[in-house]
Each structure stands twice: as C-alpha cells, then as structure tokens.
Write an enzyme that holds these catalytic residues in place. Structure first.
Site, PDB file in Angstrom:
ATOM      1  N   CYS A  91       1.697   0.982  12.993  1.00  0.00           N
ATOM      2  CA  CYS A  91       0.676  -0.339  12.964  1.00  0.00           C
ATOM      3  C   CYS A  91       1.467  -0.501  14.748  1.00  0.00           C
ATOM      4  CB  CYS A  91      -0.227  -1.304  11.887  1.00  0.00           C
ATOM      5  SG  CYS A  91      -1.306  -2.403  13.357  1.00  0.00           S
ATOM      6  N   CYS A  94      -0.656  -4.675  15.835  1.00  0.00           N
ATOM      7  CA  CYS A  94       0.234  -5.586  15.217  1.00  0.00           C
ATOM      8  C   CYS A  94       0.719  -4.904  13.511  1.00  0.00           C
ATOM      9  CB  CYS A  94      -1.683  -7.056  14.395  1.00  0.00           C
ATOM     10  SG  CYS A  94      -3.176  -5.831  13.435  1.00  0.00           S
ATOM     11  N   SER A  95       0.055  -5.608  12.596  1.00  0.00           N
ATOM     12  CA  SER A  95       0.712  -5.332  11.326  1.00  0.00           C
ATOM     13  C   SER A  95       0.537  -4.893  10.729  1.00  0.00           C
ATOM     14  CB  SER A  95       1.721  -6.778  11.085  1.00  0.00           C
ATOM     15  OG  SER A  95       0.618  -6.895  10.933  1.00  0.00           O
ATOM     16  N   CYS A  96      -0.946  -4.281  10.142  1.00  0.00           N
ATOM     17  CA  CYS A  96      -2.067  -3.487   9.479  1.00  0.00           C
ATOM     18  C   CYS A  96      -1.259  -2.559   8.429  1.00  0.00           C
ATOM     19  CB  CYS A  96      -2.698  -2.611  10.058  1.00  0.00           C
ATOM     20  SG  CYS A  96      -3.779  -3.581  10.602  1.00  0.00           S
TER      21      CYS A  96
END
Lengths: 190, 218
Positions: A91, A94-96
């Site tokens: 991702c 962000c941090s998906c």
C-alpha cells in the site's frame, strides 16, 4: 506518547465517546485471536481442496466467510503464485492490509522503504527478504489503493503430498501471504 | 494532495528493516491508539478516507518522523477537534472541560465484536461501467489539493483494465465533504517500463485500483 495517548483516552472516555472495555476487547482480539494463522489455514485449505481453491480465487470474501473466522474479510481478493508468476502486495499511500486474515501489519509493511520501493524495485526488496526469483518469473505488484485487500496464495512446497491441512498450515508464513516470502520448505520430505 | 504519504517510486528511504518475532504492539499505548481509532470511527462522523486525509495533512516532517501509531494518534486528535468532539484546551489538560456533543452511536463493549468486520464500500451503480476488461486506459494527470487515491507514479501513464471490482464509494468526494458519490472501480495494470522508463525490468507489472474518474480511454 504514552501520556499523550492516555490524555486523549481520558477525554474521550469522560465524554462518553469511547468505552475502555470496548478498547480492551479490540486490543485483545488483535493480540490473541486475529493473525496470520488465519491466512495460513485458508491457504492450506486451498492447497488440499480444489473446490475451495476455486471459490477462494473467484470470491475470497465469500469463501473465507464460509470458514467462520471472527471478522468478515470484506472485498478480499486472493491471488495465486505459480512458477511463472509471483504476486506481491503493498500500500504505497498508507497501510492497507488484509487485517481479518493476517492480523495487523508488521512495521516494515507500513514503513517508507517498503512503500516507496515495492513498486519500482520489487526484486531488490525481495532480495532483502532473502527471496531470489528466476529472472524470467513475472512479478505482479498489487498496490492497495482502494478498499480491496489482497491475500497471496503461495505455491505449495514440493514434498508435502498427503500432508494434513493443519501440518501444511504450519508451513505458510505471514510474509509468503504478502508476497515477500515463499511458503516454507518442509524439513523432512515425507 | 501531492503529499509525502504518496511514496511509490521515491528513493532514499533505505533498506526494508524487518524484525524477527515482532510483537503485535511495541508498547501498550499503540494498542490504545488503534482501538480508539476503531471506536471513534464507529461514531459514523467520518469514514476511512477522511481519517486518511487527516494523517496525510500532518506536516511532512511530522509524517515522516513519526511512527505509524503516532501518526494515528495525531490524526485522531485532529479529527476530534475538527468534528467538535474535543477542544484544544481539553487536549492540553488531558480532561473533559466542555459538554459532550451528541452522537448517533458509540461502540459499547457488547458491540465491540462488530468492529472487527469492515463494512462494505460497494454501492448501487447509477450508470453502466464505461470500461471493460482488456480496455487500454490512461490514468488522468490530476493534482488535487484534496484527498485522492490515485498515486502520483501512475498519473498520465497508460495501462490495461484487468477487472471491474464493482461500484465503490469515491474517496476523493467523501474526503471533500461531497458525499459518497460512488463510481466504478477497476484493477488497472501497468508495465514497469511505462511507469519507470525503458530501463525498467520488463517482467514487472504494477496494478492499482482506480475509480472511473481517474481514467480516460485511449
């Protein structure tokens, strides 16, 4: 940070916006119940059950829901590695991450080095994980820019014919389901 | 916005550092931050993209210099102030000083298990999908100051629609306060040479999930 976080929780609790017991529940769930062991069971089942593998690759949300884990893995997409194709998930924005099947992501997954380099230098990143793929293997990097989430189904190691799902699950590492690792090689081929 | 959060293809951040036997949380406060974000999201005042935008709009040096959960704490504080739930003087003293703003719902301990499942972002479509699998498309060259999920490295680049993922809530609209404005979502695959130039490894392909407004037909 501890004091700052405690201050916010105090305010939110005093105002009735959060219930500390609900917070305790969430923390406990991610510390003790939801983690990569779930993904490993899914992968192992896909290795031994052709119908389940087909369902998983067709509609992973429905296939995983049929197994009855704690959280519903919404918009989940399973992608399968083959000798010709290696899948890897990132991702960049962000941090998906597929929390429901892998738990919370490791720090490196959320870090600038991984997020910046996975899309421009995936072979270099893989080498830092000790993974070297044949030069002709196609690498597909999935950037999780929407609410879809990806679970990599690694290749089943050779020498595991006849193994139980449970035993196979023990070979499936978290990193192999992100695509930065390969599924474990059995110590003794049986 | 063209922020430092949009990291795909940047150089200079170094090697990927892994930690053997990494704990779920490195300190108890990290878990509290995660759970508070989940519980406050349950109030229904903001959605996931409004939360993301709150973190993306942290000053660049703060974003880059903060751990993941520190960013989540700072982003949550911003949201609480922005939505009138908490004021700066309360954050300064660490206690409630003002009346509670009425909210529709809160996450009780009894309802906490619900928060482990994500809700669906798929919505009914108001028009047929413009593209189909196999279509060649170009990602638009957009540079909005507001939130977007079209990464910079893909803008202006040509790729192929691989799959239609359904009609999904459009992050750019939600974060701008324009409602869910659902649009068709596609998996679009790019050849690494299209993204990074002729010297790139021809065996590498990168895909993004792109909403229809991000794409134009070639």
């Amino acid at each position: 940070m501890q004091l700052r976080v405690r201050a916010l929780e105090t305010i939110l609790t005093e105002k009735g916006y959060v219930d500390p017991q609900a917070l305790d529940f969430i923390i406990d769930a991610y510390e003790t119940k939801i983690g990569p062991h779930i993904g490993a069971r899914i992968v192992a089942k896909a290795w031994v059950d052709t119908d389940f593998r087909h369902s998983l690759l067709t509609d992973a949300t429905a296939a995983v829901a049929s197994l009855g884990f704690a959280g519903r893995a919404m918009h989940l997409i399973a992608v399968e590695n083959t000798p010709q194709l290696h899948n890897m998930v990132v991702c960049t924005l962000c941090s998906c991450y597929p929390w429901e099947v892998l738990g919370l992501p490791p720090v490196w997954y959320k870090s600038a080095p991984y997020r910046s380099r996975a899309v421009i230098d995936p072979r270099g990143v893989l080498s830092e994980f000790g993974v070297t793929l044949p030069a002709e293997t196609e690498i597909r990097v999935w950037d999780s820019t929407a609410e879809t989430r990806y679970l990599v189904v690694p290749m089943r190691p050779d020498g595991t014919e006849g193994w139980s799902e449970e035993k196979l699950a023990s070979l499936v590492t978290r990193d192999s389901m992100i695509g930065t690792g390969l599924s474990g090689v059995p110590e003794v081929a049986s | 916005m063209n922020g430092v959060h949009d990291m795909g293809g940047m150089h200079g951040f170094g090697r990927v550092g892994t930690e053997p036997d990494e704990p779920v949380f490195h300190a108890p406060w990290e878990g509290r931050v995660l759970a508070m974000n989940r519980a406050m999201g349950y109030l229904g005042l903001w959605n996931i993209d409004i939360g993301r935008f709150s973190r993306e709009t942290l000053p660049p040096h703060v974003y880059l210099g903060s751990s993941y959960y520190k960013k989540w704490e700072l982003g949550l504080e911003k949201l609480c102030v922005q939505f009138g739930l908490v004021s700066d003087d309360e954050l300064a003293v660490g206690h409630a000083l003002h009346p509670t703003k009425p909210v529709k719902r809160t996450l009780t301990a009894a309802e906490a298990p619900k928060s482990l499942s994500r809700s669906s972002f798929e919505r009914p479509a108001s028009a047929p999908a413009k593209f189909k699998a196999g279509d060649r498309v170009r990602a638009r060259n957009i540079n909005p100051l507001s939130h977007t999920r079209l990464p910079r490295y893909a803008r202006g680049r040509s790729g192929v629609v691989e799959c239609i993922r359904g009609c999904h809530v459009f992050p750019d609209a939600v974060a701008a306060g324009k409602g869910e404005d659902p649009h068709w979502l596609y998996t679009v695959v790019f050849d690494a040479r299209e993204l990074w130039g002729e010297a790139a490894d021809p065996t590498i392909k990168v895909s993004i999930e792109a909403w229809e407004p991000y794409l134009e037909a070639i």
